[in-house]
Design a protein around this motif. Structure first.
Motif, PDB file in Angstrom:
ATOM      1  N   GLY A 196     -52.912   0.659   8.649  1.00 25.51           N
ATOM      2  CA  GLY A 196     -53.590   1.868   9.113  1.00 25.51           C
ATOM      3  C   GLY A 196     -52.837   2.676  10.143  1.00 25.51           C
ATOM      4  O   GLY A 196     -53.335   3.709  10.595  1.00 25.51           O
ATOM      5  N   GLN A 197     -51.649   2.241  10.531  1.00 27.16           N
ATOM      6  CA  GLN A 197     -50.925   2.920  11.605  1.00 27.16           C
ATOM      7  C   GLN A 197     -49.906   3.944  11.110  1.00 27.16           C
ATOM      8  O   GLN A 197     -49.152   4.506  11.907  1.00 27.16           O
ATOM      9  N   VAL A 198     -49.850   4.192   9.798  1.00 28.29           N
ATOM     10  CA  VAL A 198     -48.852   5.103   9.245  1.00 28.29           C
ATOM     11  C   VAL A 198     -49.254   6.556   9.516  1.00 28.29           C
ATOM     12  O   VAL A 198     -50.360   6.977   9.197  1.00 28.29           O
ATOM     13  N   GLU A 199     -48.332   7.326  10.094  1.00 29.10           N
ATOM     14  CA  GLU A 199     -48.588   8.739  10.409  1.00 29.10           C
ATOM     15  C   GLU A 199     -48.173   9.660   9.271  1.00 29.10           C
ATOM     16  O   GLU A 199     -48.842  10.653   9.002  1.00 29.10           O
ATOM     17  N   ASN A 200     -47.059   9.366   8.609  1.00 23.44           N
ATOM     18  CA  ASN A 200     -46.657  10.145   7.448  1.00 23.44           C
ATOM     19  C   ASN A 200     -45.785   9.285   6.545  1.00 23.44           C
ATOM     20  O   ASN A 200     -45.174   8.310   6.970  1.00 23.44           O
ATOM     21  N   LEU A 201     -45.757   9.679   5.283  1.00 23.39           N
ATOM     22  CA  LEU A 201     -45.066   8.900   4.266  1.00 23.39           C
ATOM     23  C   LEU A 201     -44.383   9.848   3.291  1.00 23.39           C
ATOM     24  O   LEU A 201     -44.926  10.894   2.932  1.00 23.39           O
ATOM     25  N   GLU A 202     -43.188   9.478   2.845  1.00 23.30           N
ATOM     26  CA  GLU A 202     -42.460  10.268   1.854  1.00 23.30           C
ATOM     27  C   GLU A 202     -41.853   9.335   0.810  1.00 23.30           C
ATOM     28  O   GLU A 202     -41.109   8.414   1.157  1.00 23.30           O
ATOM     29  N   LEU A 203     -42.191   9.554  -0.446  1.00 23.71           N
ATOM     30  CA  LEU A 203     -41.642   8.780  -1.559  1.00 23.71           C
ATOM     31  C   LEU A 203     -40.910   9.725  -2.497  1.00 23.71           C
ATOM     32  O   LEU A 203     -41.428  10.792  -2.834  1.00 23.71           O
ATOM     33  N   GLU A 204     -39.714   9.336  -2.935  1.00 20.62           N
ATOM     34  CA  GLU A 204     -38.924  10.184  -3.823  1.00 20.62           C
ATOM     35  C   GLU A 204     -38.386   9.368  -4.990  1.00 20.62           C
ATOM     36  O   GLU A 204     -37.927   8.233  -4.817  1.00 20.62           O
ATOM     37  N   TYR A 205     -38.467   9.960  -6.177  1.00 22.06           N
ATOM     38  CA  TYR A 205     -37.983   9.306  -7.398  1.00 22.06           C
ATOM     39  C   TYR A 205     -37.079  10.279  -8.150  1.00 22.06           C
ATOM     40  O   TYR A 205     -37.429  11.446  -8.325  1.00 22.06           O
ATOM     41  N   LYS A 206     -35.914   9.802  -8.575  1.00 19.22           N
ATOM     42  CA  LYS A 206     -34.970  10.610  -9.341  1.00 19.22           C
ATOM     43  C   LYS A 206     -34.641   9.873 -10.636  1.00 19.22           C
ATOM     44  O   LYS A 206     -34.368   8.669 -10.609  1.00 19.22           O
ATOM     45  N   ASN A 207     -34.667  10.602 -11.757  1.00 21.46           N
ATOM     46  CA  ASN A 207     -34.308   9.979 -13.028  1.00 21.46           C
ATOM     47  C   ASN A 207     -32.919  10.391 -13.519  1.00 21.46           C
ATOM     48  O   ASN A 207     -32.491   9.996 -14.597  1.00 21.46           O
ATOM     49  N   SER A 208     -32.221  11.198 -12.721  1.00 24.32           N
ATOM     50  CA  SER A 208     -30.824  11.579 -12.979  1.00 24.32           C
ATOM     51  C   SER A 208     -30.620  12.289 -14.312  1.00 24.32           C
ATOM     52  O   SER A 208     -29.579  12.141 -14.951  1.00 24.32           O
ATOM     53  N   ILE A 209     -31.604  13.063 -14.757  1.00 24.75           N
ATOM     54  CA  ILE A 209     -31.423  13.871 -15.968  1.00 24.75           C
ATOM     55  C   ILE A 209     -30.381  14.961 -15.706  1.00 24.75           C
ATOM     56  O   ILE A 209     -30.365  15.580 -14.650  1.00 24.75           O
ATOM     57  N   ASP A 210     -29.519  15.189 -16.679  1.00 27.17           N
ATOM     58  CA  ASP A 210     -28.558  16.275 -16.593  1.00 27.17           C
ATOM     59  C   ASP A 210     -28.485  16.978 -17.944  1.00 27.17           C
ATOM     60  O   ASP A 210     -28.828  16.391 -18.979  1.00 27.17           O
ATOM     61  N   LEU A 211     -28.064  18.221 -17.934  1.00 25.43           N
ATOM     62  CA  LEU A 211     -27.948  19.021 -19.148  1.00 25.43           C
ATOM     63  C   LEU A 211     -26.475  19.287 -19.445  1.00 25.43           C
ATOM     64  O   LEU A 211     -25.665  19.456 -18.538  1.00 25.43           O
ATOM     65  N   LEU A 212     -26.150  19.352 -20.737  1.00 25.76           N
ATOM     66  CA  LEU A 212     -24.758  19.436 -21.167  1.00 25.76           C
ATOM     67  C   LEU A 212     -24.507  20.700 -21.980  1.00 25.76           C
ATOM     68  O   LEU A 212     -25.230  20.994 -22.925  1.00 25.76           O
ATOM     69  N   HIS A 213     -23.469  21.447 -21.601  1.00 26.74           N
ATOM     70  CA  HIS A 213     -22.997  22.585 -22.380  1.00 26.74           C
ATOM     71  C   HIS A 213     -21.895  22.114 -23.325  1.00 26.74           C
ATOM     72  O   HIS A 213     -21.047  21.307 -22.945  1.00 26.74           O
ATOM     73  N   THR A 214     -21.880  22.633 -24.545  1.00 23.01           N
ATOM     74  CA  THR A 214     -20.895  22.190 -25.532  1.00 23.01           C
ATOM     75  C   THR A 214     -20.224  23.389 -26.217  1.00 23.01           C
ATOM     76  O   THR A 214     -20.678  24.534 -26.097  1.00 23.01           O
ATOM     77  N   LEU A 215     -19.154  23.091 -26.960  1.00 23.72           N
ATOM     78  CA  LEU A 215     -18.442  24.121 -27.710  1.00 23.72           C
ATOM     79  C   LEU A 215     -19.270  24.612 -28.896  1.00 23.72           C
ATOM     80  O   LEU A 215     -20.151  23.903 -29.388  1.00 23.72           O
TER      81      LEU A 215
END
Length: 239
Positions: free
Chosen positions: A186-205
């Motif tokens: 009960g003593q938590v004043e603030n919380l931050e959770l972050e999740y990254k799935n590392s999606i990237d987009l690719l350009h092609t010829l």
């Protein structure tokens, strides 16, 4: 709503990545910039600093990236969780008829969305939108806030649709709690959770100026909290 200038996004899950659909759900978003298009223009001219006899320009890679920040509503916000993880299993909770328990699971293939962005007077629709990062922030005395990073396949002009907003309130700090070993801290004043799935987009010829493919990398989870230091939290810290 949390303080700040508000805009609007409307969205709907696509059947095929990059094939636009008509959005049917809307969220009020804080004014955080949203998706922006970065247009790469290549300029060609004569060699050896001579007068340009053969001058040309052409469009190179085009990207559509940005993020949205909004109050964490229990229903529509869940679509972005599905977009981040990949899949969700929903089941009625106990003997309830309208209360569901949603279990999100990671899978390599991620669902995409068509997102209509209406910030001020500018309205654009982004097809093939994929969520690549998600952050949840809870601070004492405030609404819980979600921030979603998005990469899209393409962009087009649009006419703003009539919003269909959630009909229930967003989560606030009194709904949030931190548990260690099943016991609420009960003593938590603030919380931050972050999740990254590392999606990237690719350009092609031999393709368009927009990305042609998407791929997923390794997932990453991080978080931080600030809390009141007393005998209980000191014991947890030592553990």
């Amino acid at each position: 709503m949390s303080a700040g200038v508000l805009g609007q996004i409307s969205f709907k899950q696509e059947s095929t990545w990059g094939t636009p659909v008509v959005p049917d759900k809307s969220l009020a978003v804080h004014f955080t910039g949203g998706i922006k298009t970065d247009q790469d223009v290549q300029l060609l001219s004569s060699l050896k600093s001579q007068l340009p006899k053969n001058y040309d320009a052409f469009v190179g890679k085009r990207t559509h990236e940005g993020e949205y920040e909004f109050d964490l509503f229990p229903d529509y916000s869940g679509w972005f969780l599905k977009g981040m993880f990949g899949s969700v299993n929903s089941a009625l909770k106990g003997g309830e008829s309208i209360v569901y328990e949603h279990t999100f699971a990671e899978q390599e293939s991620k669902p995409s969305f068509t997102i209509e962005q209406a910030l001020g007077e500018v309205v654009r629709r982004y097809a093939g939108s994929l969520a690549h990062s998600l952050k949840i922030t809870a601070k004492a005395g405030e609404a819980v806030v979600m921030t979603v990073g998005v990469k899209a396949k393409s962009s087009a002009s649009a006419t703003k649709i009539s919003p269909a907003y959630p009909t229930i309130r967003p989560f606030n700090f009194k709904d949030a709690e931190v548990k260690i070993g099943g016991t609420t801290l009960g003593q938590v004043e603030n919380l931050e959770l972050e999740y990254k799935n590392s999606i990237d987009l690719l350009h092609t010829l031999n393709s368009t100026n927009d990305p042609s493919f998407s791929y997923t990398g390794a997932s990453e989870v991080s978080g931080k909290a600030e809390l009141y230091l007393d005998a209980t939290t000191a014991a947890e810290y030592n553990n």
